[in-house]
Enzyme design. Structure first.
Site, PDB file in Angstrom:
ATOM      1  N   LYS A  27       0.943  -1.194   0.019  1.00 57.38           N
ATOM      2  CA  LYS A  27       0.018  -0.140   0.122  1.00 57.38           C
ATOM      3  C   LYS A  27       0.982   1.467   0.036  1.00 57.38           C
ATOM      4  O   LYS A  27       0.491   2.394  -0.693  1.00 57.38           O
ATOM      5  CB  LYS A  27      -0.841   0.068   1.168  1.00 57.38           C
ATOM      6  N   GLU A  62       0.704   6.808  -6.678  1.00 61.01           N
ATOM      7  CA  GLU A  62      -0.654   7.740  -6.720  1.00 61.01           C
ATOM      8  C   GLU A  62       0.051   9.172  -6.529  1.00 61.01           C
ATOM      9  O   GLU A  62      -0.517  10.086  -7.470  1.00 61.01           O
ATOM     10  CB  GLU A  62      -1.128   7.462  -5.660  1.00 61.01           C
TER      11      GLU A  62
END
Length: 301
Positions: A173, A180
């Site tokens: 993550k 991102e």
């Protein structure tokens, strides 16, 4: 399945609601009475203390933590571990550092407890669209939790999976969030160039909508960008301040530790940091240097 949800912020409450909608029974706790009241719904039973929550769950207990990363996670564990029994499972669904998750996993293992780290993506849209989950933990433990993950995911068979042992979920993550950062920065820079090409009088919302269909740069982030441009194409009323959760920093640090070049992610992080400098000393010094060696004009504040 029955489980306890600890932390009823926006994401935790939405995850509890999605699980309850699909037939799971949720006992929930948050230190805020307001959050507990707002979480009240069919299938969700808020309680007033952690001890009540633990007492209400059948064995083996399943506890899902949605609390801020860092000390709040350790503090919560300190409170609940004395009341847990061998075989109980604790899932950390927040944005913890993977090294903390490895440490916590070892701590729980010494007590005969199971720890699962679940990197969770989906934000405010997860309630309806489902959550992407990157899971770390023992294979048999993760498999025992399949009904929960299948209910939270976009579909029972997609958008989630065990990626490795304890720590691997939050590590994955972390890298997800680093990517991102880079994608967001690329979109922002591209639209900034379009915005400054005044001679064409470009409609940025129109362009974003064109790119959303068939383009090689289409993505959910572009969908969200298009929605923002439709609402306020001039970004009026917004300040150029971009916060970060810390995972971009951890990604850059890990890249350096592994000798992996990650210039895009690194520069996107620096861009976020720079956005917060309202009175940039470095920019002022740059202007002063140019004046010193070249006599270039400077602007006085």
């Amino acid at each position: 399945m029955e489980l306890g949800m600890i932390g009823l912020g926006r994401m935790g409450a939405n995850m509890a609601r999605r699980l309850a909608r699909q037939g799971h029974q949720i006992t929930a706790f948050d230190p805020s009475p307001e959050a507990r009241a707002q979480a009240q719904a069919p299938g969700i039973g808020p309680v007033g203390s952690l001890s009540e929550l633990i007492a209400a769950l059948p064995s083996p207990r399943i506890l899902w933590l949605m609390v801020p990363s860092g000390q709040p996670v350790d503090s919560t564990l300190d409170q609940i571990l004395p009341a847990l029994a061998a075989g109980d499972i604790v899932i950390d669904g927040g944005n913890s550092n993977y090294k903390d998750s490895q440490r916590r996993g070892a701590r729980l293992a010494e007590l005969g407890l199971h720890f699962v780290d679940c990197g969770t993506s989906g934000g405010i849209w997860g309630l309806e669209e489902g959550y992407s989950m990157m899971i770390g933990g023992a294979p048999e433990v993760v498999e025992s939790l399949r009904p929960i993950f299948a209910s939270l995911a976009p579909s029972p068979t997609s958008g989630w999976g065990r990626v490795g042992p304890v720590g691997a979920g939050h590590f994955t993550k972390m890298i997800h969030n680093g990517i991102e950062y880079g994608m967001m920065e690329a979109y922002a820079e591209g639209f900034a160039i379009l915005h400054h090409k005044r001679e064409f009088d470009l409609d940025l919302h129109q362009i974003s909508e064109i790119w959303r269909e068939g383009s090689v740069i289409r993505s959910w982030l572009l969908d969200l960008t298009a929605a923002a441009l439709e609402k306020d194409p001039g970004m009026t009323g917004l300040e150029p301040w971009v916060d970060d959760s810390g995972e971009g920093r951890w990604t850059v640090a890990e890249a350096i530790a592994l000798d992996v070049p990650a210039p895009v992610i690194t520069m996107s992080l620096i861009g976020r940091l720079r956005s917060r400098d309202r009175d940039s000393y470095s920019d002022k010094l740059l202007a002063a240097m140019r004046q010193q060696f070249g006599g270039h004009a400077v602007k006085k504040g």
